[in-house]
Design an enzyme around this catalytic site. Structure first.
Site: not given
Length: 292
Positions: A101, A103, A105
């Site tokens: 993953e 990311d 955010e």
């Protein structure tokens, strides 16, 4: 002779287009993504995306196809005003307990307080590699470009063309790296007021709902994941369409490094590699390695 040159040019053009078609997607959200939750809280118009959050539900989409190496980018406009407790996410992820993953955010805040740009990376299920930044611009009064560049050598996070973070491949030294799983692209807007804003001390003000984040001009210039065969194919530097394997993409330029250092020096607010209390002095092994 002229005819031969014309035929050669046509062949070269067709070949170039074929290569481009294999690696480039400028997505229409309706055609290239599916709704994963909050169907009634998602809108699309003229290729643009609208994610909505209210007290009943948030919203999320994911790409239909998975990718292994290349670049994905999207222009994003975050929730304006009092966005405390909200999280807008834009990331790539595989599935399973040993997933990979990468990311972005965006943690909302009270009116007048800055957002937090939160980055993380998982490899073979291992995460806990957070770095956070305060934006040096207003991410709510217009669209800004957020790009993930990912190749066999490194992962780079860019904001408006400026690199802010690098995670290098030290797999040969026993440090997991995301290079064997295809990842799909996700975007979502949801409530996390138990932790998102000032450690959960500031809650979502639902009287201000609905909260809206917008996206546009999603582009993917990537190697499409076709299963395990892609592990070798997408990393093969002899394949012309694998532009990300070029040595020029294995290291940031001096100008890019200078710009990144200014951002990291002036706007980074958390780096897991400096959090000795969290790891009780036993720091993750990549923290002692050169990342850029």
């Amino acid at each position: 002779m002229a005819g031969l040159r014309v035929q050669t040019l046509i062949f070269a053009l067709v070949t170039a287009l074929a290569i481009l078609d294999h690696t480039f997607v400028e997505a229409n959200f309706d055609k290239n993504f599916i709704v994963t939750w909050g169907k009634n809280h998602i809108g699309t118009s003229n290729g643009n995306l609208r994610l909505v959050l209210d007290k009943s539900a948030g919203s999320a989409i994911r790409s239909k196809v998975a990718h292994l190496f290349g670049t994905v980018e999207m222009l994003i406009k975050l929730v304006p005003g009092n966005s405390a407790g909200t999280v807008a996410a834009y990331y790539m992820s595989s599935t399973g307990t040993a997933h990979d993953e990468i990311d972005f955010e965006f943690l909302g805040n009270s009116t007048g307080e800055p957002y937090t740009i939160h980055t993380n990376i998982f490899a073979k299920g291992k995460g806990d590699r957070e770095q956070q930044f305060k934006p040096w611009f207003n991410p709510t009064n217009g669209f800004h470009n957020y790009t993930i560049h990912w190749n066999p050598s490194e992962v780079v996070w860019f904001v408006d063309g400026t690199p802010i973070r690098v995670f290098r491949n030290y797999e040969k030294e026993g440090i997991a790296y995301p290079n064997k799983q295809g990842m799909k692209v996700f975007a979502s807007l949801w409530s996390a007021d138990d932790w998102a804003t000032q450690g959960g001390r500031v809650k979502t003000n639902w009287t201000l709902a609905p909260f809206v984040a917008e996206g546009r001009r999603y582009k993917a210039r990537t190697c499409l994941w076709q299963g395990p065969v892609s592990i070798k194919q997408c990393a093969d530097p002899t394949i012309k369409s694998n532009w990300w394997t070029s040595p020029s993409f294995s290291q940031l330029t001096r100008a890019q490094l200078d710009r990144m250092q200014k951002i990291r020096s002036g706007f980074m607010i958390y780096d897991y590699c400096k959090d000795t209390n969290r790891f009780k002095g036993v720091m993750p092994p990549e923290c002692s390695k050169r990342q850029f």
